[in-house]
Design a protein around this motif. Structure first.
Motif, PDB file in Angstrom:
ATOM      1  N   THR A   1       0.839  -1.199   0.000  1.00 29.94           N
ATOM      2  CA  THR A   1       0.000   0.000   0.000  1.00 29.94           C
ATOM      3  C   THR A   1       0.876   1.251   0.000  1.00 29.94           C
ATOM      4  OG1 THR A   1      -0.196   0.040   2.406  1.00 29.94           O
ATOM      5  CG2 THR A   1      -1.918  -1.115   1.226  1.00 29.94           C
ATOM      6  N   ARG A   2       1.958   1.222   0.767  1.00 29.94           N
ATOM      7  CA  ARG A   2       2.858   2.382   0.836  1.00 29.94           C
ATOM      8  C   ARG A   2       3.622   2.580  -0.463  1.00 29.94           C
ATOM      9  NH1 ARG A   2       4.858   0.211   5.551  1.00 29.94           N
ATOM     10  NH2 ARG A   2       6.717  -0.399   4.395  1.00 29.94           N
ATOM     11  N   GLN A   3       4.315   1.491  -0.879  1.00 27.78           N
ATOM     12  CA  GLN A   3       5.264   1.608  -1.980  1.00 27.78           C
ATOM     13  C   GLN A   3       4.572   1.735  -3.329  1.00 27.78           C
ATOM     14  OE1 GLN A   3       8.184  -1.484  -1.758  1.00 27.78           O
ATOM     15  NE2 GLN A   3       8.975  -1.118  -3.804  1.00 27.78           N
ATOM     16  N   TYR A   4       3.433   1.070  -3.519  1.00 28.64           N
ATOM     17  CA  TYR A   4       2.805   1.039  -4.840  1.00 28.64           C
ATOM     18  C   TYR A   4       1.483   1.801  -4.886  1.00 28.64           C
ATOM     19  CZ  TYR A   4       6.192  -2.731  -5.529  1.00 28.64           C
ATOM     20  OH  TYR A   4       7.331  -3.473  -5.621  1.00 28.64           O
ATOM     21  N   GLY A   5       1.084   2.388  -3.752  1.00 32.05           N
ATOM     22  CA  GLY A   5      -0.156   3.167  -3.739  1.00 32.05           C
ATOM     23  C   GLY A   5      -1.401   2.331  -3.966  1.00 32.05           C
ATOM     24  N   LEU A   6      -1.384   1.066  -3.560  1.00 34.34           N
ATOM     25  CA  LEU A   6      -2.551   0.201  -3.757  1.00 34.34           C
ATOM     26  C   LEU A   6      -3.514   0.340  -2.580  1.00 34.34           C
ATOM     27  CD1 LEU A   6      -0.828  -3.151  -4.870  1.00 34.34           C
ATOM     28  CD2 LEU A   6      -1.636  -1.289  -6.315  1.00 34.34           C
ATOM     29  N   SER A   7      -4.790   0.025  -2.827  1.00 30.11           N
ATOM     30  CA  SER A   7      -5.745  -0.019  -1.725  1.00 30.11           C
ATOM     31  C   SER A   7      -5.429  -1.249  -0.885  1.00 30.11           C
ATOM     32  CB  SER A   7      -7.168  -0.137  -2.264  1.00 30.11           C
ATOM     33  OG  SER A   7      -7.356  -1.433  -2.795  1.00 30.11           O
ATOM     34  N   PHE A   8      -5.953  -1.274   0.341  1.00 32.98           N
ATOM     35  CA  PHE A   8      -5.659  -2.416   1.195  1.00 32.98           C
ATOM     36  C   PHE A   8      -6.224  -3.704   0.601  1.00 32.98           C
ATOM     37  CE2 PHE A   8      -6.663  -5.469   4.471  1.00 32.98           C
ATOM     38  CZ  PHE A   8      -5.387  -5.681   4.950  1.00 32.98           C
ATOM     39  N   THR A   9      -7.438  -3.608   0.026  1.00 37.57           N
ATOM     40  CA  THR A   9      -8.059  -4.802  -0.567  1.00 37.57           C
ATOM     41  C   THR A   9      -7.195  -5.363  -1.693  1.00 37.57           C
ATOM     42  OG1 THR A   9     -10.166  -3.769  -0.069  1.00 37.57           O
ATOM     43  CG2 THR A   9     -10.230  -5.672  -1.514  1.00 37.57           C
ATOM     44  N   ASP A  10      -6.709  -4.458  -2.570  1.00 35.45           N
ATOM     45  CA  ASP A  10      -5.855  -4.920  -3.676  1.00 35.45           C
ATOM     46  C   ASP A  10      -4.568  -5.533  -3.146  1.00 35.45           C
ATOM     47  OD1 ASP A  10      -7.824  -3.832  -5.134  1.00 35.45           O
ATOM     48  OD2 ASP A  10      -6.610  -2.294  -6.124  1.00 35.45           O
ATOM     49  N   ALA A  11      -3.970  -4.863  -2.166  1.00 34.48           N
ATOM     50  CA  ALA A  11      -2.701  -5.355  -1.619  1.00 34.48           C
ATOM     51  C   ALA A  11      -2.892  -6.717  -0.968  1.00 34.48           C
ATOM     52  CB  ALA A  11      -2.140  -4.361  -0.610  1.00 34.48           C
ATOM     53  N   SER A  12      -4.032  -6.913  -0.265  1.00 36.96           N
ATOM     54  CA  SER A  12      -4.214  -8.238   0.361  1.00 36.96           C
ATOM     55  C   SER A  12      -4.429  -9.302  -0.693  1.00 36.96           C
ATOM     56  CB  SER A  12      -5.390  -8.325   1.322  1.00 36.96           C
ATOM     57  OG  SER A  12      -5.880  -7.127   1.651  1.00 36.96           O
ATOM     58  N   GLN A  13      -5.159  -8.938  -1.750  1.00 38.82           N
ATOM     59  CA  GLN A  13      -5.377  -9.950  -2.793  1.00 38.82           C
ATOM     60  C   GLN A  13      -4.039 -10.357  -3.427  1.00 38.82           C
ATOM     61  OE1 GLN A  13      -8.029  -8.826  -5.958  1.00 38.82           O
ATOM     62  NE2 GLN A  13      -8.390 -10.940  -6.563  1.00 38.82           N
ATOM     63  N   LEU A  14      -3.173  -9.377  -3.652  1.00 37.95           N
ATOM     64  CA  LEU A  14      -1.896  -9.666  -4.309  1.00 37.95           C
ATOM     65  C   LEU A  14      -0.889 -10.336  -3.374  1.00 37.95           C
ATOM     66  CD1 LEU A  14      -1.585  -6.446  -6.440  1.00 37.95           C
ATOM     67  CD2 LEU A  14      -1.997  -8.747  -7.281  1.00 37.95           C
TER      68      LEU A  14
END
Ligand SMILES: [Zn+2]
Length: 495
Positions: free
Chosen positions: A324-337
């Protein structure tokens, strides 16, 4: 009458049994392979023959240490194996070698992410939750009873001891969960963490991750615990969640109508969507635990624990936060990835190959690649489209060489053939038309062929704009750059 659930508090504690991914069993050299002929993988030790002596498999200790550290537990330098005595046909020795008052690890504090769900099961508002893990200890599994045939006709029971002696980590939490969804998120967290560090395959379908839930309710504000029920036969995390909800409602209804609950073990019946009693527990079982005389105390050194800690990869929780910090992703996206480690690695490699286009890469993986992988039942590290190739595709779209729509077709072909994105774009002559002169020419053709729509559009029917875009895209066989088509068309229609 619907029970007044807001006056009650739900209390849940969980026990998870995870099979440690060793090649051989905990106290003998027999294979742990799944799906072999019944009783093919047995020897005097795991058959419980008199005089056979157990020898501890050190690999199980190493994997147990990884599991313990991944879940925030403290590893004890000295722990004791103990006999848990009970009679059951699948337990030939008459006791299970487990650990009791001096477990391998204890006193864990774990942070997980959890969310309530709506009726359709969609999560909203993820938030962190800290929970306490009482202990993680090592123990052997029992065998398996297999029942075949029809009751009262030709019903036979068989015993398969292939599983007897397979190493397990039993992970017990404090009663810290206040909703079935917290319990659900915890078990998924554990499953992912164990897979991530390579401690367990944690595959519920193969039975190498099993969970049990202790459930009770009490009126809000009370400090005493209510009568608890132990739930078993929870063959998936979702079944567990449903079983807990069913029990909570049953407890509240019983108590509100003046009834009494009994402490018992209940089984979840997925077909009927309800629990039913298995056996009642008047008192806690007397397992007559005592130290296992055939095994020395288990001693690990501080260096062993330090080495295990250093070998741990970046764990899913911290990695999702970093995404989320480094790539600016939402938490939902980051957890999926970060749902599994190979996918997280894949994503980071693809971002690099795309020239740092982190969000677009995330979108392509989430919306397109994962679907293909799921259909083919493949993990990301087995993807026919290498991470570098997916990154290259994102770059082609980003640079406007092909459209996003073309990109979807290209990805499907890449997946099917293993060819590179640029090779497919060349073969199919897919280069996107961004030449405004060429696009203007097509726009004129379309307008000339649609006088009626032009008239309607100019007299206020602005929804027809989409019709013109569609016609231009069709006339260009999908090759026109949609962004430029939009711009040029708007200008032309305003004239
Ligand atoms: Zn054996």
């Amino acid at each position: 009458m619907k029970p007044e659930t807001d006056k009650w508090e739900t209390i849940i504690g969980l026990e998870v049994h995870a099979q440690l991914s060793t090649e051989s069993k905990l106290f003998c050299g027999c294979s742990t392979r799944f799906g072999d002929e019944p009783n093919a993988n047995t020897c005097p030790v795991c058959l419980g023959l008199p005089g056979a002596l157990p020898v501890l498999n050190w690999r199980a200790v190493e994997l147990g240490a990884r599991a313990a550290l991944a879940l925030g537990l403290h590893i004890n330098e000295l722990s004791i194996f103990a006999r848990k005595n009970y009679f059951y046909p699948d337990l030939p020795k008459g006791y299970q070698i487990s650990q009791y008052d001096q477990p391998f690890s204890a006193n864990g504090t774990l942070e997980i992410m959890t969310a309530d769900r709506d009726e359709a099961g969609h999560a909203h508002e993820w938030r962190p939750m800290i929970l306490r893990i009482t202990r993680l200890h090592l123990e052997e599994d029992a065998g398996k009873n297999v029942h075949e045939g029809l009751p009262d006709v030709d019903r036979y029971s068989y015993i398969d001891l292939n599983r007897s002696g397979v190493p397990l980590a039993e992970i017990v939490t404090e009663p810290d969960f206040r909703s079935s969804w917290q319990a659900y998120d915890y078990v998924n967290h554990v499953r992912r963490a164990l897979q991530w560090v390579g401690a367990s395959d944690a595959d519920m379908e193969k039975g190498n991750l099993r969970c049990e839930a202790n459930v009770s309710v009490r009126r809000k504000g009370e400090t005493q615990f209510g009568t608890k029920v132990e739930l078993k036969n929870l063959n998936s995390v979702r079944f567990m969640q449903k079983a807990v909800d069913f029990e909570v409602e049953r407890h509240i209804e019983t108590l509100e109508s003046g009834g009494r609950l009994v402490q018992e073990t209940r089984l979840w019946d997925e077909r009927l969507s309800e629990t039913r009693p298995m056996r009642s527990k008047e008192e806690a079982h007397d397992y007559r635990y005592f130290p296992e005389p055939d095994l020395p105390p288990l001693v690990v050194t501080p260096e062993f624990i330090e080495d295990a800690r250093e070998l741990l990869p970046e764990l899913p929780g911290p990695r999702a936060k970093r995404f989320t910090r480094q790539y600016g992703l939402s938490f939902t996206d980051a957890s999926q990835l970060t749902a599994d480690r190979s996918l997280a690695d894949y994503y980071e490699n693809a971002v690099e190959a795309s020239g740092g286009n982190a969000r677009a890469t995330a979108n392509w993986i989430r919306s397109e690649l994962l679907r293909e992988l799921e259909n083919a039942e493949l993990a990301a590290d087995k993807s026919p489209v290498a991470a570098a190739e997916l990154g290259a595709l994102v770059r082609l779209i980003d640079e406007g060489t092909i459209s996003g729509k073309q990109g979807k077709d290209v990805l499907v072909e890449m997946f099917g053939t293993g060819k590179s994105a640029s090779a497919i774009v060349q073969e199919r002559g897919l280069i996107q038309v961004s030449d405004t002169g060429e696009i203007d020419r097509v726009i004129e053709e379309v307008i000339a062929a649609s006088p009626k729509q032009l008239e309607q559009y100019r007299t206020g029917k602005e929804s027809l704009f989409g019709f013109f875009v569609g016609q231009v895209m069709k006339a260009s066989k999908g090759k026109a750059n949609p962004k430029i088509v939009n711009e040029r068309l708007r200008q032309r229609l305003r004239a």
